[in-house]
Write an enzyme that holds these catalytic residues in place. Structure first.
Site, mmCIF file in Angstrom:
data_model
loop_
_atom_site.group_PDB
_atom_site.id
_atom_site.type_symbol
_atom_site.label_atom_id
_atom_site.label_comp_id
_atom_site.label_asym_id
_atom_site.label_seq_id
_atom_site.Cartn_x
_atom_site.Cartn_y
_atom_site.Cartn_z
ATOM 1 N N ALA A 254 0.820 -1.215 0.000
ATOM 2 C CA ALA A 254 0.000 0.000 0.000
ATOM 3 C C ALA A 254 0.857 1.270 0.000
ATOM 4 O O ALA A 254 1.912 1.282 0.650
ATOM 5 C CB ALA A 254 -0.906 0.007 1.236
ATOM 6 N N GLY A 256 0.217 1.200 -3.279
ATOM 7 C CA GLY A 256 0.124 0.473 -4.548
ATOM 8 C C GLY A 256 0.863 1.086 -5.720
ATOM 9 O O GLY A 256 0.660 0.670 -6.862
ATOM 10 N N LYS A 258 3.984 0.826 -6.580
ATOM 11 C CA LYS A 258 4.869 -0.130 -7.265
ATOM 12 C C LYS A 258 4.061 -1.289 -7.848
ATOM 13 O O LYS A 258 4.420 -1.834 -8.883
ATOM 14 C CB LYS A 258 5.964 -0.612 -6.305
ATOM 15 N N ASP A 275 -0.691 -6.142 2.543
ATOM 16 C CA ASP A 275 -0.363 -5.053 3.471
ATOM 17 C C ASP A 275 -1.070 -5.316 4.796
ATOM 18 O O ASP A 275 -2.168 -5.866 4.828
ATOM 19 C CB ASP A 275 -0.758 -3.685 2.915
ATOM 20 N N ASP A 320 8.953 -4.319 -0.156
ATOM 21 C CA ASP A 320 9.147 -2.890 0.124
ATOM 22 C C ASP A 320 8.976 -2.737 1.635
ATOM 23 O O ASP A 320 7.900 -2.382 2.115
ATOM 24 C CB ASP A 320 8.102 -2.082 -0.658
ATOM 25 N N CYS A 373 12.921 2.983 1.841
ATOM 26 C CA CYS A 373 13.198 4.398 1.556
ATOM 27 C C CYS A 373 13.975 4.961 2.753
ATOM 28 O O CYS A 373 13.611 5.997 3.300
ATOM 29 C CB CYS A 373 11.935 5.184 1.248
HETATM 30 C C1 LIG Z 1 6.847 2.051 2.250
HETATM 31 S S1 LIG Z 1 5.199 1.608 2.433
HETATM 32 C C2 LIG Z 1 4.950 0.700 0.958
HETATM 33 C C3 LIG Z 1 4.805 1.532 -0.292
HETATM 34 C C4 LIG Z 1 4.282 0.731 -1.464
HETATM 35 N N1 LIG Z 1 5.091 -0.423 -1.753
HETATM 36 C C5 LIG Z 1 4.167 1.578 -2.731
HETATM 37 O O1 LIG Z 1 5.053 1.563 -3.550
HETATM 38 O O2 LIG Z 1 3.150 2.273 -2.875
HETATM 39 C C6 LIG Z 1 5.297 0.325 3.611
HETATM 40 C C7 LIG Z 1 3.995 -0.425 3.851
HETATM 41 O O3 LIG Z 1 4.284 -1.524 4.719
HETATM 42 C C8 LIG Z 1 3.118 -1.828 5.434
HETATM 43 N N2 LIG Z 1 3.520 -2.709 6.561
HETATM 44 C C9 LIG Z 1 4.174 -2.354 7.686
HETATM 45 N N3 LIG Z 1 4.400 -3.448 8.445
HETATM 46 C C10 LIG Z 1 3.898 -4.509 7.767
HETATM 47 C C11 LIG Z 1 3.816 -5.900 8.038
HETATM 48 N N4 LIG Z 1 4.311 -6.417 9.161
HETATM 49 N N5 LIG Z 1 3.209 -6.697 7.131
HETATM 50 C C12 LIG Z 1 2.678 -6.185 5.992
HETATM 51 N N6 LIG Z 1 2.718 -4.864 5.697
HETATM 52 C C13 LIG Z 1 3.324 -4.044 6.565
HETATM 53 C C14 LIG Z 1 2.582 -0.467 5.823
HETATM 54 O O4 LIG Z 1 1.210 -0.532 6.132
HETATM 55 C C15 LIG Z 1 2.881 0.346 4.552
HETATM 56 O O5 LIG Z 1 1.740 0.405 3.732
#
Ligand SMILES: C[S@@+](CC[C@H](N)C(=O)[O-])C[C@H]1O[C@@H](n2cnc3c(N)ncnc32)[C@H](O)[C@@H]1O
Length: 431
Positions: A254, A256, A258, A275, A320, A373
């Protein structure tokens, strides 16, 4: 309420109550028109990028420190200082409107303090700049001590450059969706709409807008013609190399950005978008809808796949990982106020745990792209070095300039080729 008063409330939510800036902006600006929203954003970002400096000046100009419970006055004065630092706001408006905001927030007895302090700032501007120039690194850089210490340790020669970049306004990158129109046709449409841009020299679907514009004014935005995404984040899909027929896991997907890019590169794939945050996963669905792609959204914890995994291995995984986001401070200056030193250790543990779990879901011969990031080696280089030491069936795939240094991956620092700070490493599972 005027925009200064609203901005002070948002700053209180971020600095004192530790809310994220995007959440606070959502909470307080939903009723405003676009121009007011723009002004509030400008004040909040501007103050957060310079708060330590403004706070230092406020303390210099007041005999008795403003008590912590009166932080709202402090935030208002900081907004006033930011306006006076800018050429865009006339001085009388900057001071007059900030005093008016003070009244609107029921802080009547502080109006003369706000007025006097802003006028003193104007009068003593040169002297105060000189005092700030001789203040501590923490004040000048607006970075907390723990973060400066980690940056200096990781980048003894380059930390000042990173800190400087973190105070800048970020560039406005777009990703063109060639499933809707060719990159050339989109660029032509931008030219016809008189929207200025620079074409990227290496990536034909990547462009830089010279001036920010509302996305609704971009040609065919609603039809999925393009998305807003930093050039660093745009590297992920090329590294995953989606190929027709593959089953891919986008782990921590999320909102989304990528996920969508994977489909734009190769629509004939199946993607599970995982997510932990159900609300954020809704944004993946909205993005997919606008871009006319379809993935399988899954709410689940990446560190506990037994809860959500269907038992079928993946050809490719994009991880990610949740991280400190210390590479995107110029986009999210609130990170400087929300993140703490101990978060880095906890995040590093979680990242290693998720990496190991995700590895077990990958087919032999498959590849995993690890991304953050962050600019901190604890979350990047050290993770991959540690993982390779422990995982006998993992082979490093060299990417871009990773062959020229001892880092197994690609550490992008903020401002490098005008990108956000990012990290990528690519691993292959031996057969
Ligand atoms: C950097 S953001 C991702 C950005 C996304 N890949 C994009 O390009 O739009 C990191 C995401 O990791 C999710 N997250 C954090 N801990 C997590 C976990 N234990 N399992 C799954 N998702 C997790 C967060 O809710 C967040 O949406």
């Amino acid at each position: 309420m005027n925009t200064r008063a609203i901005s002070a409330r948002i700053l209180e939510a971020v600095i004192d109550k530790k809310k994220s800036l995007s959440q606070a902006l959502d909470d307080y600006t939903s009723e405003l028109n676009p121009s007011q929203k723009g002004q509030v954003q400008d004040f909040c970002y501007g103050v957060l990028r310079n708060y330590s400096q403004y706070n230092f000046i406020i303390n210099k100009l007041t005999d008795t420190k403003i008590k912590p419970q009166l932080n709202m006055v402090r935030f208002l004065i900081a907004i006033g200082l930011y306006q006076l630092d800018q050429d865009r706001v006339a001085e009388h408006a900057a001071i007059g409107e900030t005093v008016e905001a003070c009244k609107q927030l029921d802080l009547f007895k502080f109006t003369s303090l706000v007025n006097a302090l802003l006028r003193s700032y104007q009068r003593q501007y040169e002297d105060l700049q000189d005092i700030v120039n001789h203040a501590s690194e923490q004040v000048k850089s607006n970075h907390p001590d723990w973060f400066l210490r980690r940056l200096k340790q990781a980048y003894p020669k380059g930390w000042k450059k990173i800190v400087k970049q973190n105070k800048q306004k970020p560039p406005f990158w777009l990703r063109i969706n060639e499933q809707v129109q060719s990159a050339e046709a989109f660029k032509q449409a931008l030219t016809e709409a008189e929207i200025e841009f620079e074409a990227d020299k290496k990536i034909p679907t990547c462009i830089l807008l010279t001036k920010p514009v509302p996305v609704s004014t971009l040609p065919n935005f609603e039809l999925g013609s393009c998305s807003v995404q930093d050039r660093a984040a745009q590297q992920a899909a090329a590294l995953v190399e989606p190929t027709a027929g593959e089953r891919i896991l986008d782990c921590c997907a999320a909102p989304g950005g990528k996920t969508a890019h994977l489909f734009e590169v190769c629509p004939d794939i199946s993607v599970d978008a995982l997510d932990i945050d159900e609300k954020r996963l809704e944004r993946v669905k909205q993005n997919m809808q606008r871009l006319n792609f379809s993935c399988t959204p899954i709410v689940g914890d990446a560190s506990d796949p037994q809860q959500w995994w269907d038992g079928l291995l993946y050809d490719k995984i994009l991880l990610d990982a949740p991280c400190s986001a210390t590479g995107v401070i110029r986009r999210h200056p609130d990170i400087l106020f929300l993140r703490r030193d101990e978060d880095i250790v906890a995040l590093a543990e979680l990242q290693q745990k998720i990496l190991i779990k995700m590895w077990s879901l990958l087919k032999p011969g498959g590849t995993l792209v690890y991304a953050t990031c962050s600019v901190l080696p604890e979350e990047n280089k050290n993770q991959i070095v540690e993982f390779l030491k422990q995982q006998a069936d993992a082979k490093l795939v060299k990417i871009f300039d990773s062959e020229t240094n001892e880092d197994p991956g690609w550490q992008i620092l903020p401002g490098g080729q005008n990108m956000d700070g990012f990290y990528y490493a690519k691993l292959q599972k031996l057969k």
